[in-house]
Design an enzyme around this catalytic site. Structure first.
Site, PDB file in Angstrom:
ATOM      1  N   LYS A  48      30.234  13.107 -33.194  1.00 26.21           N
ATOM      2  CA  LYS A  48      30.499  13.375 -34.610  1.00 26.21           C
ATOM      3  C   LYS A  48      30.369  14.849 -34.990  1.00 26.21           C
ATOM      4  CE  LYS A  48      25.700  12.754 -36.194  1.00 26.21           C
ATOM      5  NZ  LYS A  48      24.722  11.964 -36.926  1.00 26.21           N
TER       6      LYS A  48
ATOM      7  N   SER B  91      24.577  13.789 -27.570  1.00 22.49           N
ATOM      8  CA  SER B  91      24.090  13.083 -28.750  1.00 22.49           C
ATOM      9  C   SER B  91      24.938  13.424 -29.961  1.00 22.49           C
ATOM     10  CB  SER B  91      22.632  13.504 -28.997  1.00 22.49           C
ATOM     11  OG  SER B  91      22.161  13.051 -30.242  1.00 22.49           O
TER      12      SER B  91
ATOM     13  N   GLY C 156      22.740   5.853 -34.574  1.00 25.96           N
ATOM     14  CA  GLY C 156      23.610   4.907 -35.270  1.00 25.96           C
ATOM     15  C   GLY C 156      24.335   3.974 -34.305  1.00 25.96           C
TER      16      GLY C 156
ATOM     17  N   LYS D 238      16.764   8.604 -40.451  1.00 30.41           N
ATOM     18  CA  LYS D 238      16.066   9.727 -39.810  1.00 30.41           C
ATOM     19  C   LYS D 238      14.620   9.831 -40.230  1.00 30.41           C
ATOM     20  CE  LYS D 238      19.803  13.129 -39.854  1.00 30.41           C
ATOM     21  NZ  LYS D 238      19.806  14.209 -38.904  1.00 30.41           N
TER      22      LYS D 238
ATOM     23  N   HIS E 159      15.368  19.699 -28.884  1.00 29.82           N
ATOM     24  CA  HIS E 159      16.392  19.429 -29.891  1.00 29.82           C
ATOM     25  C   HIS E 159      16.857  20.787 -30.401  1.00 29.82           C
ATOM     26  CE1 HIS E 159      18.462  17.841 -33.389  1.00 29.82           C
ATOM     27  NE2 HIS E 159      18.322  16.639 -32.881  1.00 29.82           N
TER      28      HIS E 159
ATOM     29  N   LYS F 221      16.950   5.193 -36.988  1.00 27.40           N
ATOM     30  CA  LYS F 221      17.583   5.615 -38.233  1.00 27.40           C
ATOM     31  C   LYS F 221      17.140   4.639 -39.303  1.00 27.40           C
ATOM     32  CE  LYS F 221      19.966   8.977 -36.364  1.00 27.40           C
ATOM     33  NZ  LYS F 221      19.997  10.365 -36.721  1.00 27.40           N
TER      34      LYS F 221
ATOM     35  N   LYS G 156      13.040   8.416 -29.311  1.00 25.83           N
ATOM     36  CA  LYS G 156      12.998   9.826 -29.711  1.00 25.83           C
ATOM     37  C   LYS G 156      12.808   9.938 -31.214  1.00 25.83           C
ATOM     38  CE  LYS G 156      16.642  12.971 -30.371  1.00 25.83           C
ATOM     39  NZ  LYS G 156      16.023  13.540 -31.532  1.00 25.83           N
TER      40      LYS G 156
ATOM     41  N   ALA H  57      21.678   7.848 -28.509  1.00 27.59           N
ATOM     42  CA  ALA H  57      22.441   7.243 -29.608  1.00 27.59           C
ATOM     43  C   ALA H  57      21.494   6.687 -30.667  1.00 27.59           C
ATOM     44  CB  ALA H  57      23.325   6.115 -29.071  1.00 27.59           C
TER      45      ALA H  57
ATOM     46  N   ASP I 113      13.400  11.817 -34.829  1.00 27.58           N
ATOM     47  CA  ASP I 113      14.501  12.644 -35.334  1.00 27.58           C
ATOM     48  C   ASP I 113      13.982  14.050 -35.609  1.00 27.58           C
ATOM     49  OD1 ASP I 113      17.184  13.085 -35.975  1.00 27.58           O
ATOM     50  OD2 ASP I 113      17.336  11.042 -36.736  1.00 27.58           O
ATOM     51  N   GLU I 114      14.909  14.991 -35.760  1.00 27.80           N
ATOM     52  CA  GLU I 114      14.515  16.401 -35.822  1.00 27.80           C
ATOM     53  C   GLU I 114      13.668  16.731 -37.055  1.00 27.80           C
ATOM     54  OE1 GLU I 114      17.674  15.350 -35.823  1.00 27.80           O
ATOM     55  OE2 GLU I 114      18.314  15.763 -37.887  1.00 27.80           O
TER      56      GLU I 114
ATOM     57  N   HIS J 176      19.868  19.366 -25.824  1.00 23.83           N
ATOM     58  CA  HIS J 176      21.121  18.856 -26.390  1.00 23.83           C
ATOM     59  C   HIS J 176      22.219  19.889 -26.186  1.00 23.83           C
ATOM     60  CE1 HIS J 176      19.507  15.550 -29.149  1.00 23.83           C
ATOM     61  NE2 HIS J 176      18.468  15.981 -28.438  1.00 23.83           N
TER      62      HIS J 176
END
Ligand code: CAP
Ligand code: MG
Length: 415
Positions: free
Chosen positions: A313, A341, A366, A156, A272, A154, A180, A364, A182-183, A305
């Site tokens: 979250k 995730s 953040g 992202k 994802h 992060k 990984k 994870a 990010d999307e 996922h």
């Protein structure tokens, strides 16, 4: 001549054959329409009927009509059985154009949600399923029987290639198995795909050499299909073991193509699910995450996922039910590894493992990089939380001897 009318598609006494695709829908009939009339229209429109009565020569008519059979008025649930001759073998887009196509917008229903599918062997056998599935923990990594740990740098997007690889290196050294993307990180100017791939895998090789554990990189190959296939080839050329694909945004046909190309190279696929909530967030309309996960397994992803059992979250569905399906039997397809995730941190890992078991990937972002002492300490804390949970020691007790976990629990709590 025989007629095909909407009412021809309802038979409440009908018992679906084991060879048929059986779908469960939740429907809210349009005002003034009975659930039977709405169910019949759903079966008709998703197979070979239409709004007008058709007059077809019997000799021309193949028996491709679906049957609305069970109707549970109290839950507004209906079951529709589809003859498999309706479907083209191995084409997920064609299947979805039937069972999740026009019916999603028909006026006969106020709302409609495809909740579940019971896939017959004749359809499943047209698809490859996962190449590795849950086996990646041991075949490609050294996770043994513990959850696989992954992290996404992060912010992202916006990190330079060097910063991205550095974050990965720290996380790997701290104890995660997988870096990984990010999307929404693919091939942008600030961090081009091939540079990132090369630098990250070079960092991986250094870490593997030093720590003696296999590590790998989920590089996001998502893009236009031929571009994506070229990227899969590049991953193989650079010695990567996995690709990551945003399966919903790039579409199932593209996922099928990627699966085929990955087989050529022995690469595993991390799915994802960005945009899944456009289909599954409303509980009365769309396509459930359970069905999206089933489709992903048929098309052959190795990880997907599925949410955090309410601990993270994002709004989740019934993660345990979906995970049980991904792990369970499906006419011999390999099981898929579920990925938890979204807002996870070391303080919830014990509850996560209680809820979902150990045959999962814990991802994870953040919850690692937001550690007050940085990424390396954050990764150590996550790994410590897994070790504590598997040893049956409470996180608070384990933290007394493990400083990184103690700091993480101080920051985020342990419940
Ligand atoms: C998590 C994440 C994942 C989501 C995906 C993010 O970051 O990278 O994409 O968790 O959600 O961008 O939000 P954090 P899901 O760990 O920092 O929350 O697994 O529900 O599809
Ligand atoms: Mg993300």
């Amino acid at each position: 001549m025989t007629g095909i009318e909407y009412d021809d598609f309802l038979d409440r006494a009908y018992e679906p054959a084991a060879t048929e695709l059986v779908c469960t829908f939740r429907i809210e009939p349009a005002e003034g329409m009975t659930i039977e009339a709405a169910a019949s229209r759903v079966a008709s429109e998703s197979s070979n009927g239409t709004w007008a009565t058709l007059h077809v020569d019997e000799s021309e008519l193949t028996h491709l009509g679906a049957v609305a059979c069970e109707i549970d008025e109290s839950e507004n649930e209906i079951t529709v059985a589809y003859p498999t001759d309706l479907f083209e073998a191995g084409s997920m887009p064609q299947i979805l154009s039937c069972i999740a196509g026009n019916i999603m917008g028909m006026k006969a229903v106020e709302s409609i949600r495809l909740e579940d599918c019971d896939w017959p062997e004749s359809i499943v056998s047209g698809f490859p399923g996962p190449q590795f599935g849950t086996g990646v923990a041991r075949e490609k990594l050294d996770a043994g029987d513990r959850p696989i740990l992954a992290t996404v740098p992060k912010p992202k997007v916006g990190l330079s290639t060097a910063a991205h690889a550095r974050v990965g290196e720290e996380a790997w050294r701290g104890g995660v198995d997988l870096l990984k993307d990010d999307e929404n990180l693919t091939d942008q100017d600030f961090n081009p795909f091939e540079d990132r791939l090369a630098e990250s895998l070079a960092a991986r090789d250094r870490v593997e050499e030093d720590v003696g554990e296999r590590k790998d990189y989920l590089v996001n190959v998502t893009g236009e299909t031929t571009e994506m296939l070229d990227r899969v080839d590049l991953v193989a050329e650079h010695g990567g073991g996995f690709v990551m694909v945003d399966v919903i945004t790039c579409g199932w046909a593209a996922v099928q193509s990627v699966r085929e190309r990955c087989e050529d190279h022995g690469l595993a696929i991390h799915a994802h699910r960005a945009m899944h909530a456009a289909f599954d967030r409303l509980d009365h309309h769309g396509v459930s995450m359970r069905v999206l996960a089933q489709i992903a397994r048929l098309c052959g992803v190795d990880h997907i996922h599925t949410g955090t059992a309410g601990l993270g979250k994002l709004a989740n569905e019934d993660t345990p039910g979906i995970n049980d399906w991904l792990h369970g039997d499906c006419h011999g397809l390999k099981p898929v590894l579920p990925v938890a995730s979204g807002g996870l941190h070391p303080g919830v890992v014990d509850q996560l493992i209680d809820a979902l078991g150990t045959d999962i990937c814990i991802q994870a972002g953040g919850g690692i990089h937001g550690h007050p002492d940085g990424t390396h300490a954050g990764a150590k804390a996550l790994r410590q939380s897994v070790d504590a949970s598997l040893d049956g020691v409470s996180l608070d007790e384990y933290a007394q001897e493990h400083a990184e976990l103690a700091t993480a629990l101080e920051k985020w709590g342990s419940e």
